[in-house]
Design an enzyme around this catalytic site. Structure first.
Site, PDB file in Angstrom:
ATOM      1  N   THR A 215       0.819  -1.211   0.000  1.00 38.07           N
ATOM      2  CA  THR A 215       0.000   0.000   0.000  1.00 38.07           C
ATOM      3  C   THR A 215       0.852   1.261   0.000  1.00 38.07           C
ATOM      4  O   THR A 215       2.033   1.226   0.372  1.00 38.07           O
ATOM      5  CB  THR A 215      -0.902   0.027   1.250  1.00 38.07           C
ATOM      6  OG1 THR A 215      -1.814   1.121   1.170  1.00 38.07           O
ATOM      7  CG2 THR A 215      -0.078   0.156   2.519  1.00 38.07           C
ATOM      8  N   ARG A 225       3.358   7.912   9.395  1.00 33.20           N
ATOM      9  CA  ARG A 225       2.210   7.113   9.830  1.00 33.20           C
ATOM     10  C   ARG A 225       2.302   5.705   9.241  1.00 33.20           C
ATOM     11  O   ARG A 225       2.588   5.511   8.068  1.00 33.20           O
ATOM     12  CB  ARG A 225       0.912   7.785   9.385  1.00 33.20           C
ATOM     13  CG  ARG A 225      -0.370   6.992   9.712  1.00 33.20           C
ATOM     14  CD  ARG A 225      -0.869   6.203   8.523  1.00 33.20           C
ATOM     15  NE  ARG A 225      -2.208   5.632   8.749  1.00 33.20           N
ATOM     16  CZ  ARG A 225      -2.813   4.809   7.895  1.00 33.20           C
ATOM     17  NH1 ARG A 225      -2.210   4.463   6.776  1.00 33.20           N
ATOM     18  NH2 ARG A 225      -4.017   4.336   8.154  1.00 33.20           N
ATOM     19  N   GLY A 249      -8.673  -0.604   3.573  1.00 36.80           N
ATOM     20  CA  GLY A 249      -9.562   0.383   4.183  1.00 36.80           C
ATOM     21  C   GLY A 249      -8.869   1.126   5.315  1.00 36.80           C
ATOM     22  O   GLY A 249      -7.657   1.338   5.282  1.00 36.80           O
TER      23      GLY A 249
END
Length: 343
Positions: A215, A225, A249
């Protein structure tokens, strides 16, 4: 000599045995034959063939399951038109693309991951090397980048022009109290912060399992993060005795429920992949105080040892169920899931 009472008892026992055999046979007929090998990706029809076929070619040629998973994961990582993974990924608040990925081998429970990795297009490959070439599991930031360079990975700017313009529009529209001015055409949906992840789960002809999650994370995230994708047991978990699961998600919700591990344990307890994915969605909604409190979305995908696949999501429109795709010897199949909350 067999007396009447003994005969009746024996006959009753035989009847019970025949009944149990009949029930077992019926259950066996209800259970589909194992589908091996199989590869799943967490996307639907648009990406199915592009992502799944390269990995399938590896398995069909007798290659290792890890090579197959890596090959499929690299498809989106190397595609500049995909803004969710790898090259051209969604940048953070400062306009820098930081990538996360995890890799897990069900045969050994070995795993590796990278977080906040910059300038390397294929974090899935780096995560696999962390798994195979170190006794660590997780490398982040500058350390992950140095590790990739030491293994010959080329550094490149991952921010494509398309992603840069998207980030700039987000900055210009973020607040009406700063000095950024929005463009005159101004057609940009700020109500939705794009996220982007892909899961690859595989089962080979021997019944071995492996998986990868990769991702670029949440668009506009704070620098550094880390979401759920690089965390083993959250964004990915593989157990050779049971199955494999991955999540996309809102990563913070998957992290605080140990999402993928939870799904695999639900399958261990007897749930189908779809039922196990639904169970996690229900748990996330419950700990957030119910459907009225949920303004985010997560989608979960899973496969089990028998080659069954399933997916489920928290939110979505009734006429557009969540999808995953699988490839087997029979070809490509789109797996339709469902939602808990209709929007």
């Amino acid at each position: 000599m067999t007396n009447r009472r003994t005969f009746i008892k024996s006959a009753a026992g035989l009847g019970a045995s025949l009944s149990l055999f009949a029930n077992f046979k019926a259950r066996a007929q209800e259970r589909p034959a194992p589908r091996r090998p199989l590869i799943l990706c967490s996307r639907g029809e648009e990406w199915a063939e592009k992502v799944l076929q390269p990995g399938w070619d590896v398995l069909e040629a007798g290659g290792d399951i890890l090579d197959a998973v890596e090959k499929s994961a690299q498809v989106t990582e190397l595609d500049p038109e995909d803004q969710s993974v790898g090259y051209g990924g969604l940048p953070n608040e400062n306009g820098v693309v930081q990538l996360d990925a995890s890799f897990m081998d069900g045969r050994t429970h070995n795993c590796g991951s990278v977080g906040a990795l910059e300038n390397i297009k294929t974090p899935s490959s780096v995560a696999r090397l962390v798994m195979e070439r170190t006794d660590h599991i997780h490398l982040v930031g500058e350390g992950a980048r140095q590790f990739a360079r030491a293994h010959g990975f080329k550094e490149e700017n991952l921010l494509t022009d398309k992603s840069r313009k998207m980030w700039l529009r987000w900055k210009e529209n973020l607040s009406d109290k700063d000095d950024w001015l929005p463009p005159k055409d101004g057609n940009y949906d700020l109500d939705k912060r794009p996220t982007g992840t892909i899961n690859i789960l595989a089962l080979d002809s021997k019944g071995d399992l492996a998986g990868c999650t990769t991702t670029s994370g949440l668009f506009g995230k704070l620098p550094g993060r880390i979401g759920d994708s690089p965390i083993i047991g959250a964004g990915l978990y593989v157990d050779n005795e049971v199955g494999a699961a991955g999540a996309t998600g809102r990563g913070e919700e998957i992290l605080r429920t140990c999402g993928s591990f939870f799904v695999v344990e639900q399958m261990r307890a007897g749930k189908s992949p779809r039922e196990a994915c639904q169970a996690l969605c229900e748990r996330i909604v419950k700990i957030n105080g119910g459907p009225d409190k949920v303004d985010f979305n997560d989608k979960i995908v899973a496969i089990n040892k028998n080659g069954e696949a399933g997916c489920f999501a928290i939110r979505g429109p009734k006429n557009k169920p969540p999808e995953a795709a699988i490839i087997t010897a029979a070809g490509i199949e789109i797996i339709k899931g469902s939602y808990l909350i209709e929007t």
